[in-house]
Write an enzyme that holds these catalytic residues in place. Structure first.
Site, PDB file in Angstrom:
ATOM      1  N   HIS A 158       0.821  -1.226   0.000  1.00 24.80           N
ATOM      2  CA  HIS A 158       0.000   0.000   0.000  1.00 24.80           C
ATOM      3  C   HIS A 158       0.850   1.270   0.000  1.00 24.80           C
ATOM      4  O   HIS A 158       0.317   2.346  -0.201  1.00 24.80           O
ATOM      5  CB  HIS A 158      -0.922   0.012   1.231  1.00 24.80           C
ATOM      6  CG  HIS A 158      -2.020  -1.002   1.156  1.00 24.80           C
ATOM      7  ND1 HIS A 158      -3.327  -0.676   0.905  1.00 24.80           N
ATOM      8  CD2 HIS A 158      -2.004  -2.356   1.265  1.00 24.80           C
ATOM      9  CE1 HIS A 158      -4.068  -1.772   0.874  1.00 24.80           C
ATOM     10  NE2 HIS A 158      -3.288  -2.807   1.098  1.00 24.80           N
ATOM     11  N   ASP A 366       3.673   9.484  -0.919  1.00 24.55           N
ATOM     12  CA  ASP A 366       2.478   8.774  -0.457  1.00 24.55           C
ATOM     13  C   ASP A 366       2.184   7.646  -1.443  1.00 24.55           C
ATOM     14  O   ASP A 366       2.237   7.867  -2.657  1.00 24.55           O
ATOM     15  CB  ASP A 366       1.287   9.754  -0.449  1.00 24.55           C
ATOM     16  CG  ASP A 366       0.245   9.391   0.603  1.00 24.55           C
ATOM     17  OD1 ASP A 366       0.213   8.215   0.995  1.00 24.55           O
ATOM     18  OD2 ASP A 366      -0.525  10.283   1.008  1.00 24.55           O
TER      19      ASP A 366
HETATM   20  O1  F6P Z   1      -0.696   3.414   4.425  1.00 18.95           O
HETATM   21  C1  F6P Z   1      -0.361   2.314   5.162  1.00 18.95           C
HETATM   22  C2  F6P Z   1      -1.305   2.079   6.323  1.00 18.95           C
HETATM   23  O2  F6P Z   1      -1.076   0.811   6.857  1.00 18.95           O
HETATM   24  C3  F6P Z   1      -2.764   2.206   5.895  1.00 18.95           C
HETATM   25  O3  F6P Z   1      -3.235   1.045   5.306  1.00 18.95           O
HETATM   26  C4  F6P Z   1      -3.419   2.599   7.172  1.00 18.95           C
HETATM   27  O4  F6P Z   1      -4.568   3.356   6.984  1.00 18.95           O
HETATM   28  C5  F6P Z   1      -2.381   3.443   7.854  1.00 18.95           C
HETATM   29  O5  F6P Z   1      -1.134   3.030   7.349  1.00 18.95           O
HETATM   30  C6  F6P Z   1      -2.567   3.348   9.360  1.00 18.95           C
HETATM   31  O6  F6P Z   1      -1.475   2.922  10.024  1.00 18.95           O
HETATM   32  P1  F6P Z   1      -1.484   2.224  11.453  1.00 18.95           P
HETATM   33  O7  F6P Z   1      -2.133   0.885  11.281  1.00 18.95           O
HETATM   34  O8  F6P Z   1      -0.047   2.134  11.824  1.00 18.95           O
HETATM   35  O9  F6P Z   1      -2.286   3.120  12.346  1.00 18.95           O
END
Ligand code: F6P
Length: 474
Positions: A158, A366
């Site tokens: 992602h 990003d």
């Molecule tokens: O962008 C990567 C990601 O894992 C997203 O899928 C998610 O919304 C965001 O980071 C949130 O991160 P965490 O799980 O560390 O709060």
């Protein structure tokens, strides 16, 4: 039909379909896929346990089965806060200055991936398709193969994939990347990250890349492609008709008192470029005193990953910077920046997006950026707002009708704000129509089907990659 097994670090708690408005778009999309394929979603519960037991908590809500495990403190420190968020996250966002390399993080990361594999393997049946998500679980496919799994296993990243020359700064980088050869399909958000992965494989592993994206290293072949993730545009547009969205719209418009509204919405993370954005906004106020008192900038930034010190640091920096800008420019009846450290449900955000004249979305790097797509989906077609978007967000590849900016340049950000605020209705509508067309066409269902069908071998690759962004958008 095969079942689908989704594996990710976090699992969204299942909610009845009637309450899906409170879930993120990706969670709703994956839940829909799991209903269709009768599969299950496996991952960390987000909870800590004294000692890891591997005990699985199974839940079934509205046709979606989730299976979660708790992790012990050392796992969370070394795997989630450590290797995932202090090593890979900064490195993959091109911030090798912030990346920390600690042997215990690497060991914890491997251990948790083994624990995931050990626990989920017995839940997987021979015909299941397995879809692993994101940077927390890069070596999971290999761990599953070592436990005898012959299934089709896919991996989707992602976040960005860093250029080869940055990737080699990671100790044992080859070990990590070689583990990815255990997958059958690897998906990236954009052609740019895919290309960086190919360069790495060619230069470091002596591999070859075929025209259809098939990577060969020694005996192993893996298919690779870009699958840009989208939003559920239809659902998001329908959220706009809810009372919660209308209330949020009214609240923001009323509080703006006739001023133009600029909005930014980001998880509080250094990769989002909020500090640089504030500097750009300051430059705009310095150079365009005619706009002072006539514009209001709302930055929503819910804190995240609070146990990682770089996140504490960015929080302190932004507190101080927003205070300094307000101190320098505010009047008794006008505050230049409203900086809010709180998250909002999707309907509320939809209303805020609709109430804004301009979205300022300027990450330094990003993987995609779904806020940009949600902002577009929330607009009034007769009087749409303007999107200012970083050219370094994955979304910029599909959203060339936005005003694309270099987020590091205060001047470019300031000039973009002026252009957006002054943009005539005809140009706003023309740009918005170009944007919404792609947001609707390349939505989350298109993304999910594209990946799953490619994994199942029902679709040829590559899937029409978006053309590159021109070298200079200025
Ligand atoms: O962008 C990567 C990601 O894992 C997203 O899928 C998610 O919304 C965001 O980071 C949130 O991160 P965490 O799980 O560390 O709060």
């Amino acid at each position: 039909m095969s079942r689908l097994i989704v594996i990710s670090n976090r699992v969204s708690t299942p909610r009845p379909r009637s309450a899906e408005g409170t879930q993120g778009g990706l969670a709703v999309a994956l839940s829909a896929a799991l209903r269709e394929y009768r599969g299950l979603w496996f991952g960390w519960s987000g909870e800590m346990t004294e000692t890891f037991t591997g005990q699985i908590n199974l839940q079934r809500v509205d046709g979606v089965t989730t299976a979660t495990i708790d992790l012990e403190e050392q796992d969370i420190d070394e795997y989630y806060n450590g290797y995932a968020n202090r090593t890979l996250w900064p490195l993959f966002h091109y911030r090798i200055d912030l990346a920390e390399y600690d042997r215990s993080f690497g060991a914890g990361y491997e251990r948790v991936n083994e624990r995931f594999a050990e626990t989920v393997a017995p839940l997987i049946e021979p015909d299941d398709l397995v879809w692993v998500h994101d940077y927390h679980l890069v070596p999971l496919g290999q761990q599953l193969r070592q436990r005898g799994l012959k299934n089709r296993i896919g991996f989707f990243l992602h976040i960005p994939w860093p250029p080869h020359r940055l990737m080699v700064s990671l100790p044992h980088h080859q070990r990590l990347v070689r583990s990815m050869l255990a997958y059958d399909l690897i998906g990236f958000q954009t052609a740019e990250w895919l290309e960086s992965f190919h360069h790495y494989v060619q230069r470091e592993l002596g591999g070859t890349v075929a025209a259809d994206g098939t990577v060969t290293v020694g005996e192993r072949t893996v298919r690779t492609a870009a699958f840009p993730i989208g939003i559920d545009a239809a659902e998001f547009e329908s959220v706009m008709t809810t009372d919660a969205a209308r209330d949020a719209f009214q609240t923001l418009r009323r509080s703006a008192e006739g001023k133009k509204v600029i909005i930014g919405v980001d998880r509080l993370d250094y990769s989002k470029g909020i500090e640089e954005r504030f500097h750009g906004y300051r430059r705009f106020l310095e150079e365009h005193d005619d706009w002072r008192g006539r514009v209001s900038f709302l930055q929503i930034a819910p804190p995240s990953r609070g146990e990682v010190h770089t996140y504490e640091h960015i929080r302190d920096t932004l507190d101080a910077l927003s205070g300094r800008i307000n101190g320098a420019f505010a009047h008794v009846d006008w505050v230049p920046i409203r900086y809010v450290n709180q998250g909002y449900p999707r309907a509320g955000l939809a209303g805020f997006y609709r109430a804004a004249d301009v979205a300022l979305i300027t990450p330094l790097r990003d993987g995609m950026n779904l806020v940009a797509k949600e902002f577009v989906a929330a607009q009034d077609s007769a009087d749409p707002g303007v999107l200012i978007l970083s050219r370094f967000a994955g979304a910029a590849h599909q959203m060339k009708d936005a005003i694309l900016v270099n987020p590091y340049s205060k001047d470019e950000v300031s000039d973009a704000i002026v252009s957006a605020l002054a943009m005539p209705l005809g140009e706003r509508v023309r740009r918005w129509e170009g944007l919404i067309e792609a947001v609707r066409r390349e939505d989350v269902l298109w993304w999910r089907r594209g990946f799953v069908q490619a994994l199942a071998g029902e679709r040829k690759l590559p899937i029409a990659p978006s053309p590159p962004i021109p070298a200079n958008a200025a």
